[in-house]
Scaffold this motif. Structure first.
Motif, PDB file in Angstrom:
ATOM      1  N   GLN A 161       5.940   9.499 -22.365  1.00  0.00           N
ATOM      2  CA  GLN A 161       4.827   8.773 -22.944  1.00  0.00           C
ATOM      3  C   GLN A 161       4.451   7.612 -22.034  1.00  0.00           C
ATOM      4  O   GLN A 161       5.320   6.908 -21.537  1.00  0.00           O
ATOM      5  N   ASP A 162       3.131   7.459 -21.848  1.00  0.00           N
ATOM      6  CA  ASP A 162       2.677   6.257 -21.155  1.00  0.00           C
ATOM      7  C   ASP A 162       2.986   5.066 -22.050  1.00  0.00           C
ATOM      8  O   ASP A 162       2.643   5.063 -23.231  1.00  0.00           O
ATOM      9  N   ARG A 163       3.634   4.101 -21.506  1.00  0.00           N
ATOM     10  CA  ARG A 163       3.970   2.927 -22.315  1.00  0.00           C
ATOM     11  C   ARG A 163       2.741   2.027 -22.420  1.00  0.00           C
ATOM     12  O   ARG A 163       2.587   1.050 -21.687  1.00  0.00           O
ATOM     13  N   LEU A 164       1.876   2.400 -23.341  1.00  0.00           N
ATOM     14  CA  LEU A 164       0.621   1.688 -23.507  1.00  0.00           C
ATOM     15  C   LEU A 164       0.862   0.333 -24.144  1.00  0.00           C
ATOM     16  O   LEU A 164       1.443   0.238 -25.231  1.00  0.00           O
ATOM     17  N   ALA A 165       0.413  -0.693 -23.468  1.00  0.00           N
ATOM     18  CA  ALA A 165       0.490  -2.021 -24.065  1.00  0.00           C
ATOM     19  C   ALA A 165      -0.623  -2.201 -25.087  1.00  0.00           C
ATOM     20  O   ALA A 165      -0.475  -2.941 -26.057  1.00  0.00           O
ATOM     21  N   THR A 166      -1.738  -1.487 -24.875  1.00  0.00           N
ATOM     22  CA  THR A 166      -2.890  -1.604 -25.757  1.00  0.00           C
ATOM     23  C   THR A 166      -3.518  -0.229 -25.953  1.00  0.00           C
ATOM     24  O   THR A 166      -3.835   0.444 -24.973  1.00  0.00           O
ATOM     25  N   PRO A 167      -3.701   0.207 -27.195  1.00  0.00           N
ATOM     26  CA  PRO A 167      -4.325   1.512 -27.423  1.00  0.00           C
ATOM     27  C   PRO A 167      -5.828   1.455 -27.187  1.00  0.00           C
ATOM     28  O   PRO A 167      -6.434   0.374 -27.182  1.00  0.00           O
ATOM     29  N   GLY A 190      -8.117  -1.355 -26.054  1.00  0.00           N
ATOM     30  CA  GLY A 190      -8.292  -2.357 -27.092  1.00  0.00           C
ATOM     31  C   GLY A 190      -9.712  -2.806 -27.291  1.00  0.00           C
ATOM     32  O   GLY A 190      -9.959  -3.798 -27.993  1.00  0.00           O
ATOM     33  N   ARG A 191     -10.658  -2.084 -26.750  1.00  0.00           N
ATOM     34  CA  ARG A 191     -12.064  -2.486 -26.902  1.00  0.00           C
ATOM     35  C   ARG A 191     -12.959  -1.282 -26.651  1.00  0.00           C
ATOM     36  O   ARG A 191     -12.542  -0.273 -26.090  1.00  0.00           O
ATOM     37  N   VAL A 192     -14.180  -1.402 -27.090  1.00  0.00           N
ATOM     38  CA  VAL A 192     -15.172  -0.374 -26.820  1.00  0.00           C
ATOM     39  C   VAL A 192     -16.543  -1.051 -26.770  1.00  0.00           C
ATOM     40  O   VAL A 192     -16.835  -1.946 -27.567  1.00  0.00           O
ATOM     41  N   ALA A 193     -17.340  -0.649 -25.818  1.00  0.00           N
ATOM     42  CA  ALA A 193     -18.700  -1.178 -25.676  1.00  0.00           C
ATOM     43  C   ALA A 193     -19.672  -0.021 -25.872  1.00  0.00           C
ATOM     44  O   ALA A 193     -19.462   1.083 -25.361  1.00  0.00           O
ATOM     45  N   GLY A 195      -0.291 -10.368 -28.605  1.00  0.00           N
ATOM     46  CA  GLY A 195       0.390  -9.573 -27.597  1.00  0.00           C
ATOM     47  C   GLY A 195      -0.418  -8.434 -27.014  1.00  0.00           C
ATOM     48  O   GLY A 195       0.089  -7.687 -26.176  1.00  0.00           O
ATOM     49  N   LEU A 196      -1.686  -8.266 -27.430  1.00  0.00           N
ATOM     50  CA  LEU A 196      -2.529  -7.182 -26.909  1.00  0.00           C
ATOM     51  C   LEU A 196      -3.569  -7.733 -25.947  1.00  0.00           C
ATOM     52  O   LEU A 196      -4.305  -8.666 -26.288  1.00  0.00           O
ATOM     53  N   ARG A 197      -3.620  -7.147 -24.755  1.00  0.00           N
ATOM     54  CA  ARG A 197      -4.631  -7.538 -23.772  1.00  0.00           C
ATOM     55  C   ARG A 197      -5.849  -6.642 -23.921  1.00  0.00           C
ATOM     56  O   ARG A 197      -5.741  -5.418 -23.986  1.00  0.00           O
TER      57      ARG A 197
END
Length: 290
Positions: A74-80, A279-282, A267-269
């Motif tokens: 698994q990619d150790r995702l810091a932010t989904p 963690g974002r969408v435009a 803790g999420l960038r």
């Protein structure tokens, strides 16, 4: 100079071809005897059978090392990542209020997406969990024991639930709703035991006045901690991931709006320029009026 070959008649050519296909004197088919053809077919049957068996054995060995419940690597995702609904090509939600054919497909897509979130479906399938804390469910010595999922009722989305008289998520009135969902990540604990929420705004500050006020549902765009962690689709069978709805109550018509929504949690960038969906969408929104 070599002499020209004697020209053969059409009948002679056909006779030669018939003899090649089947020669009754030598009992050959296409230039080979039956024994020769049999040996060739036997060779290729054994050869490709060996290759198929080797491939099957390789796949079997590989599958023995794969856990069907949790990905081995698994990619150790810091932010989904985040995404919007309805799906829109190029993340461009454009429609004309007075032309229903330009927005009915958005309404149908939202109906289909939210069908599993119906309150009656959630009450039948999922549990009423304790809000404000992670819904951890240890295996207690039983590997991959089925996990219960927490209810996320469609009615929490208010006017963006598609349950009102108009039933069009505001598109018919020029007050459209867009749903935001956080991608599933197994064993992900966001927020460090603190509440998390989604915030949306115009991507450029000078466009904020044109975009107008935004309404978020559930209130403040809150995502409760009880929907985490996610244990995987084989174990968390009825899991319905939480969503946040944003309604554009008074966006200026005939103007292209650039909107950005972010996941706000400790803790999420969400400012990594290498991954614009972390963690974002435009997305773009344009509400046309004749």
């Amino acid at each position: 100079m070599a002499r020209d070959k004697e020209k053969r008649s059409c009948g002679q050519v056909l006779a030669e071809w018939r003899a090649f296909v089947w020669d009754p004197r030598s009992r050959q088919v296409l230039g080979r005897t039956g024994t020769s053809w049999g040996l060739i077919l036997l060779f290729y049957l054994l050869f490709y059978g060996f290759l198929a068996g080797l491939f099957a054995l390789t796949m079997w060995v590989l599958l023995q090392s794969v856990d069907p419940h949790v990905p081995k690597y698994q990619d150790r995702l810091a932010t989904p990542g985040m995404m919007i609904r309805p799906r829109a090509e190029g993340l461009d939600v454009t429609f004309n209020v007075t032309q229903s054919q330009t927005w009915l497909h958005y309404v149908r897509a939202l109906h289909q997406f939210l069908e599993p979130y119906n309150d009656s479906v959630q009450a039948a399938r999922n549990a009423a969990c304790t809000p404000g804390r992670y819904n951890e469910q240890p295996d207690d010595g039983v590997p991959n024991y089925p996990k219960r999922a927490c209810r996320f009722n469609r009615s929490l989305l208010g006017p963006c639930a598609g349950l009102g008289p108009a039933d069009d998520y505001g598109y018919g009135a020029g007050r459209p709703c867009v749903l935001l969902k956080v991608n599933r990540v197994i064993n992900f604990f966001p927020g460090r035991n603190k509440s998390i929420n989604v915030v949306c705004a115009a991507k450029r500050e000078e466009d904020a006045a044109l975009l107008g006020p935004l309404q978020l549902f559930p209130p403040n765009g809150t995502i409760d901690l009880m929907y985490f962690p996610y244990y995987g689709k084989r174990v968390h069978v009825n899991y319905t991931q939480p969503v946040v709805a944003v309604q554009f109550a008074n966006a200026t018509a005939n103007v292209e709006h650039h909107v950005e929504c972010r996941l706000n949690a400790a803790g999420l960038r969400t400012d990594d320029e290498r991954d614009k969906f972390a963690g974002r969408v435009a997305f773009r929104l344009r509400i046309n009026r004749d």
